[in-house]
Design an enzyme around this catalytic site. Structure first.
Site, PDB file in Angstrom:
ATOM      1  N   CYS A 155       0.822  -1.219   0.000  1.00 27.94           N
ATOM      2  CA  CYS A 155       0.000   0.000   0.000  1.00 27.94           C
ATOM      3  C   CYS A 155       0.857   1.271   0.000  1.00 27.94           C
ATOM      4  CB  CYS A 155      -0.915  -0.007   1.222  1.00 27.94           C
ATOM      5  SG  CYS A 155      -1.832   1.523   1.387  1.00 27.94           S
TER       6      CYS A 155
ATOM      7  N   LYS B 209      -9.585  -8.609   3.971  1.00 27.86           N
ATOM      8  CA  LYS B 209      -8.679  -9.401   4.817  1.00 27.86           C
ATOM      9  C   LYS B 209      -8.419  -8.734   6.165  1.00 27.86           C
ATOM     10  CE  LYS B 209      -6.338 -12.087   1.342  1.00 27.86           C
ATOM     11  NZ  LYS B 209      -6.193 -11.491   0.019  1.00 27.86           N
TER      12      LYS B 209
ATOM     13  N   VAL C 177      -6.709   0.969   4.913  1.00 27.15           N
ATOM     14  CA  VAL C 177      -5.517   1.489   5.575  1.00 27.15           C
ATOM     15  C   VAL C 177      -4.958   2.634   4.718  1.00 27.15           C
ATOM     16  CG1 VAL C 177      -4.749  -0.564   6.800  1.00 27.15           C
ATOM     17  CG2 VAL C 177      -4.174  -0.295   4.386  1.00 27.15           C
TER      18      VAL C 177
ATOM     19  N   SER D  78      -4.404   9.053   4.080  1.00 24.40           N
ATOM     20  CA  SER D  78      -3.024   9.473   4.313  1.00 24.40           C
ATOM     21  C   SER D  78      -2.882  10.991   4.352  1.00 24.40           C
ATOM     22  CB  SER D  78      -2.099   8.861   3.259  1.00 24.40           C
ATOM     23  OG  SER D  78      -2.545   9.184   1.960  1.00 24.40           O
TER      24      SER D  78
HETATM   25  N1  LIG Z   1      -7.111   7.930  -0.126  1.00 19.83           N
HETATM   26  C1  LIG Z   1      -6.708   6.901   0.779  1.00 19.83           C
HETATM   27  C2  LIG Z   1      -6.503   5.627   0.018  1.00 19.83           C
HETATM   28  C3  LIG Z   1      -6.275   4.445   0.926  1.00 19.83           C
HETATM   29  C4  LIG Z   1      -6.380   3.123   0.162  1.00 19.83           C
HETATM   30  O1  LIG Z   1      -6.797   3.088  -1.005  1.00 19.83           O
HETATM   31  N2  LIG Z   1      -5.972   2.040   0.828  1.00 19.83           N
HETATM   32  C5  LIG Z   1      -6.064   0.729   0.220  1.00 19.83           C
HETATM   33  C6  LIG Z   1      -4.747  -0.009   0.301  1.00 19.83           C
HETATM   34  S1  LIG Z   1      -3.508   0.810  -0.629  1.00 19.83           S
HETATM   35  C7  LIG Z   1      -7.055  -0.118   1.004  1.00 19.83           C
HETATM   36  O2  LIG Z   1      -7.026  -0.163   2.209  1.00 19.83           O
HETATM   37  N3  LIG Z   1      -7.936  -0.794   0.272  1.00 19.83           N
HETATM   38  C8  LIG Z   1      -8.858  -1.738   0.833  1.00 19.83           C
HETATM   39  C9  LIG Z   1      -8.518  -3.119   0.378  1.00 19.83           C
HETATM   40  O3  LIG Z   1      -7.334  -3.516   0.480  1.00 19.83           O
HETATM   41  O4  LIG Z   1      -9.426  -3.802  -0.024  1.00 19.83           O
HETATM   42  C10 LIG Z   1      -5.427   7.339   1.476  1.00 19.83           C
HETATM   43  O5  LIG Z   1      -4.729   8.225   0.936  1.00 19.83           O
HETATM   44  O6  LIG Z   1      -5.143   6.864   2.578  1.00 19.83           O
END
Ligand SMILES: N[C@@H](CCC(=O)N[C@@H](CS)C(=O)NCC(=O)O)C(=O)O
Length: 345
Positions: free
Chosen positions: A140, A167, A181, A194
């Site tokens: 991530c 998960k 996350v 973030s």
């Molecule tokens: N705009 C958010 C994006 C966060 C994001 O897209 N996180 C992804 C992982 S990179 C996530 O948790 N996705 C849910 C999943 O894995 O299904 C940030 O900047 O924190």
């Protein structure tokens, strides 16, 4: 659901039963507008619960289930501070430590008691889920962005690596209903996204954050222009029509031009000069993933002529904190292969 809607639209008495709910809902929407508060997260939970009801009530062949990713998108970013009693928060925190599986985290729990240590929940490497080893970083880029910011500023913190999305461990869904996350917990605040986390850190830890220099971008360039390549790469991976290697290179040229024209070019390789600024911290995790996943999954090499971009990546790899927060190649590939397959599901 269509049957329900039909009744709702055509029967006044039926509709009136739902009036209090509709009024409360619009009050909550107003209260939550533009603010980081508990209403946003409550709205998220209510919306998700309503989708569960729809999923549950609709008979199978007709039902179009709401996919987890789609749910998250429907609600939009939630910046929040949950009002949970301290005893429940403590329970979540302790469970988080236990779930992270490392004994040292558990034994050092007592050190944190009563103190306001920043806790950052980040994505663990999927390669290690089964081994329950939380020490290897996941793919991530948003998690890496905040980890890097914390290390560059020197703000004391504790990392808790977990699986994300479907998960995510069940205790985590109480901190974030979709298991996304990164999420930061500090005192009574829970912040997701973030960008919002970094903003929070800047507001609450102004002194250490001063170590991170201001960014020096050429006039008329925005951070968004510079990171547009990641969207192009993502759509290409997903197999969207018209997206290809050329689309990525076209977007990367923004970065190339900005690196060449930045006003502080004599001071160092980054937009922050010799140290990483916010823009560097935000872009470099994506750039690294593009170079790794682009090559391995799409046979894409960043063209030689984008020499400033190549120099930029090379310089980042001399930064200790960037290196220490980098995921392994296989971890990046597991995550990005999933993006490719999502299209086909
Ligand atoms: N705009 C958010 C994006 C966060 C994001 O897209 N996180 C992804 C992982 S990179 C996530 O948790 N996705 C849910 C999943 O894995 O299904 C940030 O900047 O924190």
């Amino acid at each position: 659901f269509p049957d329900f809607l039909h009744l709702y639209r055509t029967r006044g008495e039926f509709r009136s039963w739902f009036q209090p709910l509709v009024e409360d809902f619009s009050r909550a929407t107003q209260a939550g507008r533009g603010k980081r508060n508990r209403w946003c997260i409550r709205l998220g939970i209510i919306q998700s619960t309503l989708m569960d009801v729809v999923d549950f009530l609709d008979p199978e062949p007709r039902a179009e289930k709401f996919h987890l990713h789609r749910r998250a998108r429907l609600v939009g970013p939630i910046d929040n501070a949950l009002d949970l009693p301290e005893s429940i928060r403590k329970l979540y925190r302790d469970t988080a430590e236990l779930m992270s599986g490392s004994l040292s985290a558990v034994t050092s729990l007592s050190l944190d008691k009563g103190s306001d240590v920043v806790r950052l929940y980040v994505k663990a490497s999927e390669n290690r889920y089964s081994e329950n080893d939380p020490t290897e970083s996941g793919d991530c880029p948003f998690s890496q962005r905040v980890m890097l910011f914390l290390l560059e500023s020197g703000i004391p913190h504790r990392l808790i690596s977990i699986g994300s999305g479907s998960k995510a461990p069940s205790w985590y869904l109480n901190l974030h209903p979709y298991g996304t996350v990164p999420v930061m917990e500090h005192g009574n605040s829970i912040v997701e996204d973030s960008g919002a986390i970094i903003q929070y850190l800047r507001e609450n830890f102004p002194e250490p954050c001063r170590k991170i220099p201001t960014c020096s971008l050429p006039r008329g360039t925005t951070e968004r222009n510079l990171s547009e390549f990641r969207r192009a790469f993502y759509y290409w991976l997903r197999g969207e029509r018209g997206m290809n290697a050329k689309s990525v290179t076209t977007q990367l040229r923004w970065l190339e031009d900005a690196l060449r024209k930045r006003p502080n070019i004599s001071e160092g390789p980054f937009f922050g000069g010799s140290s990483l600024c916010d823009v560097d911290i935000s872009i470099l995790p994506h750039l690294h993933r593009l170079s790794v996943a682009g090559r391995e999954l799409k046979g894409y090499e960043i063209p030689e002529e984008l020499s400033a971009v190549h120099g930029y990546i090379k310089a980042a790899k001399n930064n200790e904190n960037f290196l220490s927060t980098l995921p392994t190649t296989s971890s990046v590939l597991v995550g990005y292969e999933r993006v490719m397959h999502r299209k086909r599901e």
